[in-house]
Design a protein around this motif. Structure first.
Motif, mmCIF file in Angstrom:
data_model
loop_
_atom_site.group_PDB
_atom_site.id
_atom_site.type_symbol
_atom_site.label_atom_id
_atom_site.label_comp_id
_atom_site.label_asym_id
_atom_site.label_seq_id
_atom_site.Cartn_x
_atom_site.Cartn_y
_atom_site.Cartn_z
ATOM 1 N N ASN A 44 1.388 1.286 4.262
ATOM 2 C CA ASN A 44 0.285 1.875 5.414
ATOM 3 C C ASN A 44 -1.356 1.523 4.817
ATOM 4 O OD1 ASN A 44 -2.245 2.417 7.028
ATOM 5 N ND2 ASN A 44 -1.038 4.465 7.511
ATOM 6 N N ASP B 239 0.344 0.599 -4.045
ATOM 7 C CA ASP B 239 0.339 1.304 -4.913
ATOM 8 C C ASP B 239 1.299 0.273 -6.075
ATOM 9 O OD1 ASP B 239 2.373 2.701 -5.149
ATOM 10 O OD2 ASP B 239 3.249 3.631 -3.578
ATOM 11 N N ASN C 184 -4.539 2.992 3.054
ATOM 12 C CA ASN C 184 -4.569 2.975 1.740
ATOM 13 C C ASN C 184 -4.525 1.781 0.745
ATOM 14 O OD1 ASN C 184 -3.567 5.908 3.176
ATOM 15 N ND2 ASN C 184 -1.268 5.122 2.987
ATOM 16 N N ASP C 185 -4.325 2.964 0.098
ATOM 17 C CA ASP C 185 -4.628 2.169 -1.683
ATOM 18 C C ASP C 185 -3.782 1.262 -1.908
ATOM 19 O OD1 ASP C 185 -7.172 2.906 -1.910
ATOM 20 O OD2 ASP C 185 -7.114 4.578 -3.221
ATOM 21 N N LYS D 99 0.476 -0.632 0.410
ATOM 22 C CA LYS D 99 -0.063 -0.400 0.148
ATOM 23 C C LYS D 99 0.603 1.348 -0.408
ATOM 24 C CE LYS D 99 -3.642 -2.833 0.848
ATOM 25 N NZ LYS D 99 -4.869 -2.448 1.540
#
Length: 267
Positions: free
Chosen positions: A241, A247, A244-245, A237
């Motif tokens: 984290n 990555d 979150n979306d 992410k």
């Protein structure tokens, strides 16, 4: 060679579902966000995907409402229709029967189950083991083709009641109670598992051993020989984290290392 046959299971953390404290999206938006993350992971080359309702905190103990089950089913069906990878599901906290039912309805391949053997004190309260009930339920609904991978000495939990039972003995109990694979974690989300724990478990059982937390691009090589599969969430992410979306750059970095490690064993 055997060491090249490793499985990377990437987590899609489904947005907070209807009725939960942090819920703010419609079902269509929840499905769309989950599908977007899953597609990035598939394009990045992971081997399997697991959906999980981690944003639903604080979690209920074993039982979740119909709104959660139906929403997770909607997500699962959408992913199954567009993702050409094995897909699994976990429904927090410890809603193993519900996860199995969703998996059957949506055509998923596996579930992650907590408190399968040796109950523990979780964030949500005391959670008793459910191996006998769960496997009977799997038989009753005709879902024996769905694998059940089970946490042992799970993160975010106290195991003082079973402190005299080693992680190796816990793994043996899970194997004896017909687990399809055992999951070893660190003490919390994002925390890596102890190497000594993994070594003990691999010696103790013949079923697959999975690492369920703390795996990232920096430490994957260290753990490569200690497990058959790696469940990866936070490190894929943005900013590492879990909230979150996904990555795409982090996925590529991680999978590039996977390819290098696999190529080490190609004859």
């Amino acid at each position: 060679m055997m060491n090249a046959k490793k499985t990377i299971i990437a987590i899609v953390h489904v947005a907070a579902l209807p009725g939960t404290p942090k819920s703010r999206f419609s079902i269509d938006q929840i499905v769309s966000k989950a599908l977007a993350d899953a597609k990035l992971l598939e394009q990045g080359g992971v081997d399997a995907i697991m959906i999980e309702n981690m944003h639903d905190r604080p979690y209920l103990n074993r039982k979740v409402g119909a709104e959660v089950v139906s929403a997770m089913t909607a997500v699962a069906v959408a992913l199954r229709s567009e993702i050409n990878l094995p897909i699994g599901i976990q429904i927090l906290a410890g809603a193993n029967r519900e996860a199995l039912a969703v998996a059957l309805a949506a055509g998923l391949n596996f579930i992650r189950a907590e408190a399968f053997v040796f109950g523990h004190l979780a964030d949500e309260g005391m959670m008793n083991s459910d191996a006998g009930e769960l496997l009977r339920y799997r038989k009753q609904i005709g879902a024996e083709h769905i694998k059940i991978y089970t946490d042992i000495k799970k993160k975010h939990s106290s195991h003082s009641l079973s402190a005299d039972v080693s992680i190796a003995e816990t793994a043996k109990a899970a194997e004896f109670f017909l687990s399809d694979g055992v999951i070893v974690t660190g003490s919390a989300t994002g925390e890596k598992a102890a190497v000594s724990d993994l070594q003990e478990v691999r010696k103790a059982v013949k079923i697959p051993v999975l690492i369920g937390s703390g795996i990232n691009a920096e430490n994957l090589a260290e753990y490569w020989d200690l497990a058959d599969a790696f469940i990866v969430g936070s490190s894929l992410k943005f900013d590492g984290n879990w909230e979150n979306d996904v990555d795409a750059a982090r996925v590529k970095q991680f999978m590039d290392i996977v390819v290098k490690l696999k190529n080490r064993f190609v004859e």
